[in-house]
Design a protein around this motif. Sequence first.
Motif, PDB file in Angstrom:
ATOM      1  N   ASP A  43       0.822  -1.213   0.000  1.00 47.09           N
ATOM      2  CA  ASP A  43       0.000   0.000   0.000  1.00 47.09           C
ATOM      3  C   ASP A  43       0.856   1.263   0.000  1.00 47.09           C
ATOM      4  OD1 ASP A  43       0.990  -0.222   2.554  1.00 47.09           O
ATOM      5  OD2 ASP A  43      -0.920   0.101   3.583  1.00 47.09           O
ATOM      6  N   ALA A  44       2.092   1.166  -0.509  1.00 51.12           N
ATOM      7  CA  ALA A  44       3.011   2.306  -0.484  1.00 51.12           C
ATOM      8  C   ALA A  44       2.463   3.494  -1.265  1.00 51.12           C
ATOM      9  CB  ALA A  44       4.375   1.892  -1.034  1.00 51.12           C
ATOM     10  N   LEU A  45       1.871   3.244  -2.420  1.00 46.61           N
ATOM     11  CA  LEU A  45       1.375   4.339  -3.252  1.00 46.61           C
ATOM     12  C   LEU A  45       0.255   5.096  -2.549  1.00 46.61           C
ATOM     13  CD1 LEU A  45       1.230   5.974  -5.807  1.00 46.61           C
ATOM     14  CD2 LEU A  45      -0.157   4.158  -6.846  1.00 46.61           C
ATOM     15  N   GLY A  46      -0.704   4.384  -1.980  1.00 49.31           N
ATOM     16  CA  GLY A  46      -1.812   5.049  -1.293  1.00 49.31           C
ATOM     17  C   GLY A  46      -1.352   5.867  -0.111  1.00 49.31           C
ATOM     18  N   ARG A  47      -0.398   5.344   0.638  1.00 49.51           N
ATOM     19  CA  ARG A  47       0.100   6.087   1.797  1.00 49.51           C
ATOM     20  C   ARG A  47       0.903   7.305   1.366  1.00 49.51           C
ATOM     21  NH1 ARG A  47       3.603   3.649   4.106  1.00 49.51           N
ATOM     22  NH2 ARG A  47       3.849   1.757   2.847  1.00 49.51           N
ATOM     23  N   ASP A  48       1.644   7.193   0.269  1.00 49.93           N
ATOM     24  CA  ASP A  48       2.381   8.346  -0.259  1.00 49.93           C
ATOM     25  C   ASP A  48       1.411   9.450  -0.684  1.00 49.93           C
ATOM     26  OD1 ASP A  48       4.927   9.585  -1.571  1.00 49.93           O
ATOM     27  OD2 ASP A  48       3.467   9.482  -3.207  1.00 49.93           O
ATOM     28  N   GLN A  49       0.333   9.060  -1.344  1.00 54.69           N
ATOM     29  CA  GLN A  49      -0.646  10.052  -1.787  1.00 54.69           C
ATOM     30  C   GLN A  49      -1.341  10.715  -0.610  1.00 54.69           C
ATOM     31  OE1 GLN A  49      -2.965   7.488  -4.340  1.00 54.69           O
ATOM     32  NE2 GLN A  49      -1.824   8.079  -6.179  1.00 54.69           N
ATOM     33  N   ALA A  50      -1.600   9.970   0.449  1.00 52.47           N
ATOM     34  CA  ALA A  50      -2.252  10.535   1.628  1.00 52.47           C
ATOM     35  C   ALA A  50      -1.317  11.476   2.384  1.00 52.47           C
ATOM     36  CB  ALA A  50      -2.730   9.417   2.547  1.00 52.47           C
ATOM     37  N   GLY A  51      -0.033  11.124   2.455  1.00 51.24           N
ATOM     38  CA  GLY A  51       0.956  12.006   3.072  1.00 51.24           C
ATOM     39  C   GLY A  51       0.751  12.255   4.546  1.00 51.24           C
ATOM     40  N   ARG A  52       0.191  11.288   5.252  1.00 46.97           N
ATOM     41  CA  ARG A  52      -0.062  11.483   6.684  1.00 46.97           C
ATOM     42  C   ARG A  52       1.160  11.080   7.509  1.00 46.97           C
ATOM     43  NH1 ARG A  52      -5.197   9.411   5.006  1.00 46.97           N
ATOM     44  NH2 ARG A  52      -4.464   7.295   5.423  1.00 46.97           N
ATOM     45  N   VAL A 205       5.540  20.754  18.213  1.00 48.18           N
ATOM     46  CA  VAL A 205       6.026  20.297  16.912  1.00 48.18           C
ATOM     47  C   VAL A 205       5.075  20.754  15.820  1.00 48.18           C
ATOM     48  CG1 VAL A 205       6.594  18.310  15.480  1.00 48.18           C
ATOM     49  CG2 VAL A 205       7.202  18.309  17.906  1.00 48.18           C
ATOM     50  N   ASP A 206       5.621  21.467  14.845  1.00 52.48           N
ATOM     51  CA  ASP A 206       4.868  21.858  13.662  1.00 52.48           C
ATOM     52  C   ASP A 206       5.183  20.857  12.556  1.00 52.48           C
ATOM     53  OD1 ASP A 206       3.893  24.122  14.949  1.00 52.48           O
ATOM     54  OD2 ASP A 206       5.608  25.341  14.342  1.00 52.48           O
ATOM     55  N   THR A 207       4.214  20.013  12.238  1.00 49.46           N
ATOM     56  CA  THR A 207       4.431  18.956  11.246  1.00 49.46           C
ATOM     57  C   THR A 207       4.447  19.540   9.846  1.00 49.46           C
ATOM     58  OG1 THR A 207       3.304  17.367  12.674  1.00 49.46           O
ATOM     59  CG2 THR A 207       3.580  16.757  10.374  1.00 49.46           C
ATOM     60  N   ALA A 208       5.386  19.086   9.023  1.00 41.98           N
ATOM     61  CA  ALA A 208       5.470  19.535   7.633  1.00 41.98           C
ATOM     62  C   ALA A 208       4.364  18.891   6.811  1.00 41.98           C
ATOM     63  CB  ALA A 208       6.831  19.182   7.053  1.00 41.98           C
ATOM     64  N   HIS A 209       3.738  19.675   5.943  1.00 42.14           N
ATOM     65  CA  HIS A 209       2.657  19.168   5.095  1.00 42.14           C
ATOM     66  C   HIS A 209       3.014  19.368   3.624  1.00 42.14           C
ATOM     67  CE1 HIS A 209      -0.029  18.651   8.527  1.00 42.14           C
ATOM     68  NE2 HIS A 209       0.298  19.860   8.936  1.00 42.14           N
ATOM     69  N   ASP A 210       2.401  18.558   2.763  1.00 40.77           N
ATOM     70  CA  ASP A 210       2.517  18.713   1.308  1.00 40.77           C
ATOM     71  C   ASP A 210       3.964  18.748   0.842  1.00 40.77           C
ATOM     72  OD1 ASP A 210      -0.270  18.867   1.060  1.00 40.77           O
ATOM     73  OD2 ASP A 210      -0.236  21.002   1.531  1.00 40.77           O
ATOM     74  N   ARG A 211       4.792  17.837   1.358  1.00 39.65           N
ATOM     75  CA  ARG A 211       6.178  17.773   0.906  1.00 39.65           C
ATOM     76  C   ARG A 211       6.242  17.160  -0.498  1.00 39.65           C
ATOM     77  NH1 ARG A 211      10.025  14.742   4.543  1.00 39.65           N
ATOM     78  NH2 ARG A 211      11.522  16.439   4.304  1.00 39.65           N
ATOM     79  N   ALA A 219       8.218  14.491   9.010  1.00 43.52           N
ATOM     80  CA  ALA A 219       9.119  15.627   9.224  1.00 43.52           C
ATOM     81  C   ALA A 219       8.369  16.792   9.866  1.00 43.52           C
ATOM     82  CB  ALA A 219       9.736  16.064   7.904  1.00 43.52           C
ATOM     83  N   GLY A 220       9.108  17.635  10.545  1.00 41.17           N
ATOM     84  CA  GLY A 220       8.501  18.808  11.166  1.00 41.17           C
ATOM     85  C   GLY A 220       9.546  19.662  11.842  1.00 41.17           C
TER      86      GLY A 220
END
Length: 407
Positions: A43-52, A205-211, A219-220
């Motif tokens: 499920d690597a592709l789905g998790r990459d797209q979700a970016g959580r 912690v400020d989490t990084a989004h939309d990397r 990351a954050g």
Amino acid sequence: MDRGPSAIPVATRASTPDKRSTGQSPRALLRTVRDVADDLAADALGRDQAGRPPTDELARLREAGLLAALTPPGPGRGADWQTACTAIREIAAADSSVGAVLARHYAYAWSARLYAGHHHAGLEEESARAQWLWTGAVRTPAPHDDTTGSDLTLRPRGLGHLLSGRRSVDTVAALADQIVVDAVCAVTGDVLVVRIAPGARGVTVDTAHDRLGQRVSGAGEAVLDRVTVAPGQVLGRRPPDTEPAAPVSTLADAVVRLALCHVGLGIAEGALTEARDLSRSGRGHRLPGDPDLLMTYGELASAAQTATAVVGRATTATAQALEAGAHPDAEEAAGLAALVATAETVTPKAALLVSARVLELGDAPGLDRFWRNARVLTAHLPVAQRLRSIGEHYLNGPHRAGAAAFG
């Protein structure tokens, strides 16, 4: 996806990972790693797209016992350097974000041993028993840098310190159990390496989004406001530029950088394997017997294998330096630093070349994630600086290019 043979031949698969085992044999550990990698690849592709943030991924690692297993070796626990690097690369081929999490976890779990010397045993035992997740963001300045401008400051308070400032953390910034950072003492000017918990009072912690890539690494930026650092959280002191560092402590930076080289290798291997599956199934742009296609695969496989050989040499040398009781002298430490720097210059080229060229071979959904991950992983590497340091070491010898020159 058939990810190809593992680095060490495996006769059978582990049916159920043993959560309690922290000192598995290398073969048993790598069987468990292979199972986890297969699970992540599904499920690597789905998790990459979700970016959580990798909350679910960490649960998988803990369930398999990998956070405990991938700690420095000790009586009945931990993994040796060679085995751990194989595990990191195997996981990274399936999901390089999780591979980077494990790379920093294993490398920073060595911090107590490398900075605190003989005081490490109890901390490592506790880490393995509780399955602590480690990460870090220790900055190793180049020679003659002024560290007084550090973004993190320690102020003495009682027997301990208060830590304040901001620091970017590339993996599991909010989810780790221990974050290793360096900070300047406002009174003495000493640079101390300390460990803190993201959940401690005063830590935000400020989490990084939309990397662009490495989107599941968590990351954050850690914002620290007068965070209490007890004496037992101080791992050691990093000597200033003008004072020779103990050779063993100079390994601390090298092990992080080399572990991440194995993540880069994993990206190249994962990209090649996925492209190969496309071509074998007839879903690529050219037929499997096309001479140009064979030439392309020959070039890419050669690039990946060349990088593997260079990283392998540095890995073997590092394993020898980390052996119990080993005390490398300054010349040996500089030689090892040169090998790691060479690995750092070769691996990004291979990972970027392979991950970009496979896009020409097929249109599988998500194939671009390998290039995006390689780009983010290698974007800030000071390759020109590394090459100059390698040249200094080769031309003038370790007496002119000590290990610190490769920082």
